[in-house]
Design an enzyme around this catalytic site. Structure first.
Site, PDB file in Angstrom:
ATOM      1  CG  ASP A 106       2.875  -7.030  -6.380  1.00  0.00           C
ATOM      2  OD1 ASP A 106       2.216  -6.736  -5.364  1.00  0.00           O
ATOM      3  OD2 ASP A 106       2.422  -7.732  -7.308  1.00  0.00           O
ATOM      4  CD  GLU A 161      -2.762  -1.243  -0.032  1.00  0.00           C
ATOM      5  OE1 GLU A 161      -3.176  -0.194  -0.562  1.00  0.00           O
ATOM      6  OE2 GLU A 161      -2.972  -2.369  -0.517  1.00  0.00           O
TER       7      GLU A 161
END
Length: 513
Positions: A190, A122
């Site tokens: 990621d 996040e």
């Protein structure tokens, strides 16, 4: 075993090799507008009571998040991690660095590194400006509507009744549509998250394990997949890429390290938060009677702590205190030599909270009618409780939850003058913590200082972004300070500050209409 940290040069080089997802100077929100948009969402979110303000769990996820943020060479002041009471396995990044964490995500994480991996992902969305690009092409007027819609959709997840009004304008929308990202953005988050996770010293296997379990769950449940997958769609390529980066293509067997007791206690608290009905609480109490394979709670200390939390939620204060004391006894039995300060804070604060609830119950009389007491007037039992509060405060000097509990304890004892002095000092260091000013307002009211009472409330509203109520409270305060020139000047200055913020928000919301 923790993975070795990357050197700053290697970390920076890893980020520089990531593909660009767009021109940073092109169609994206400015940092200032992104923060304003996020603040608008958070104001609505807080107004409807969707944010769980528990200081212990919030403090934990904030410390965890800040460790990741610092590893990403960002300032923690540009981020705010907040807790949402919701059983769904989810976390989300909003404009302006606001990152929400569901209690269901904490409960579903089997290791601290797994939880950290989601936060790192996040944070990656924020640092790579994905949200700014996501909303950058919308007109300002539609941005404001989007802010209200996101707030309504988030509130609806944990409080459907409260969100009904806001949801009226949002037929056909879902939180999936509002906070989802492109596949390219997910892959970039990621990669950035993985590098940041490693730089922060966490086990990168946590990212592989957690995302792998989510992918398995999506295959098992199809349309009822975990919430996280609906806003963060996983693909086989993404999982493979994460495994390749961790050097775990064959995923060899390994020994999981013993997780910290603090993480287990936080998980237990997250599990209990989600139970609302008496039947749910009774069912949860039974799960803490023996090692819980389903939730992965096996530590006897954590299970006894969970019993104390559930019993308190059921209104059984005496039984809760007994369970809390038993949890501390179990912990001490596992340690060869132990000082009191080494007993985990969560265990000590639970016992202290139950001791206060049983012996210093909240008084129904209005604060401005309660007697202001001196320490010399305390009973022997009250003096002993004050001693326990002081000892806890001294042992955990930097813990906000302890400081707030200490101030509350002083007020329950009727020591409003002491709490007033303590909170005024605290407010100079923690200017952005509204709970400090809420308590300060109570002390001022008990001390019959109405101008200070209303100004403390005004500052609390200001911190929460509710500028109009802050202006109103300042106006009321002025009526009680008319004969004090210096106080009146101070109130005027604060009120002008609130008005500037309200005007700026008004201009932002009406621009483009």
């Amino acid at each position: 075993m923790l993975s070795s940290s990357l050197s700053p040069a290697v970390y920076a080089d890893g980020l520089s090799n990531l593909p660009s997802l767009g021109d940073a100077g092109g169609a994206e929100l400015s940092v200032q507008d992104e923060r304003r948009l996020g603040a608008l969402i958070m104001k609505d979110y807080r107004t409807f009571g969707a944010v769980n303000t528990d200081p212990e769990v919030t403090g934990y996820i904030t410390r965890l998040g800040n460790k990741i943020v610092q590893a990403a060479s960002e300032s923690p002041s540009n981020f705010e991690f907040f807790l949402v009471t919701d059983k769904s396995v989810n976390a989300f990044a909003m404009p302006g660095g606001y990152i929400g964490v569901h209690t269901g995500l904490i409960a579903a994480s089997q290791t601290e590194s797994e939880l950290a991996s989601v936060l790192a992902h996040e944070v990656g969305h924020v640092t790579q400006r994905h949200i700014a690009r996501r909303f950058g092409q919308q007109r300002q007027s539609s941005l404001v509507a989007t802010a209200a819609m996101i707030a309504a959709l988030l509130v609806a997840g944990s409080n459907p009744q409260a969100a009904t009004g806001l949801m009226a304008a949002g037929a056909g929308y879902s939180i999936d549509q509002q906070l989802s990202f492109s596949r390219d953005a997910e892959r970039e988050a990621d990669r950035v998250g993985f590098l940041t996770l490693q730089q922060a010293g966490f086990d990168t296997q946590g990212m592989v394990d957690f995302f792998g379990r989510l992918q398995s769950a999506s295959r098992l449940y199809e349309n009822n997949a975990p919430s996280y997958l609906r806003t963060h769609p996983l693909t086989t390529e993404r999982i493979a890429d994460i495994r390749n980066r961790a050097g775990l293509e064959s995923k060899p067997a390994r020994n999981l390290k013993q997780e910290s007791l603090e993480f287990e206690l936080i998980r237990v608290k997250a599990l209990v938060f989600a139970e609302r009905s008496n039947q749910q609480l009774a069912d949860r109490l039974r799960t803490f009677e023996s090692a819980n394979e389903q939730d992965g709670i096996k530590d006897p200390v954590a299970m006894m702590y969970g019993r104390s939390l559930v019993l308190n939620a059921m209104g059984k204060k005496q039984d809760s205190l007994a369970a809390g004391e038993k949890a501390i006894e179990l912990y001490k039995a596992t340690q060869p030599v132990i000082r009191k300060a080494e007993v985990p804070l969560l265990l000590q604060s639970q016992r202290m909270r139950m001791t206060m609830d049983l012996n210093l119950p909240l008084v129904s009389a209005p604060l401005d009618q309660r007697p202001v007491r001196e320490k010399a007037a305390l009973s022997a039992k009250e003096t002993a409780i004050l001693g326990q509060l002081i000892e806890l405060r001294n042992d955990f000097k930097n813990e906000m939850s302890v400081r707030l509990m200490y101030a509350e304890g002083l007020q329950r004892l009727g020591l409003f003058a002491e709490s007033d002095v303590y909170l005024k000092d605290l407010s100079q260091t923690y200017r952005s913590v509204p709970e400090v000013f809420d308590l300060l307002a109570q002390s001022a009211l008990a001390l019959r200082r109405p101008a200070d009472h209303h100004m403390a409330l005004a500052q609390s509203y200001n911190i929460r972004g509710a500028y109009l109520p802050a202006i109103e409270q300042a106006e009321i305060a002025k009526r009680f300070a008319s004969d004090n020139y210096y106080l009146l000047a101070e109130i005027d200055a604060k009120q002008r500050e609130y008005k500037r913020k309200a005007d700026a928000e008004r201009e932002f919301t009406k621009f483009g209409n």
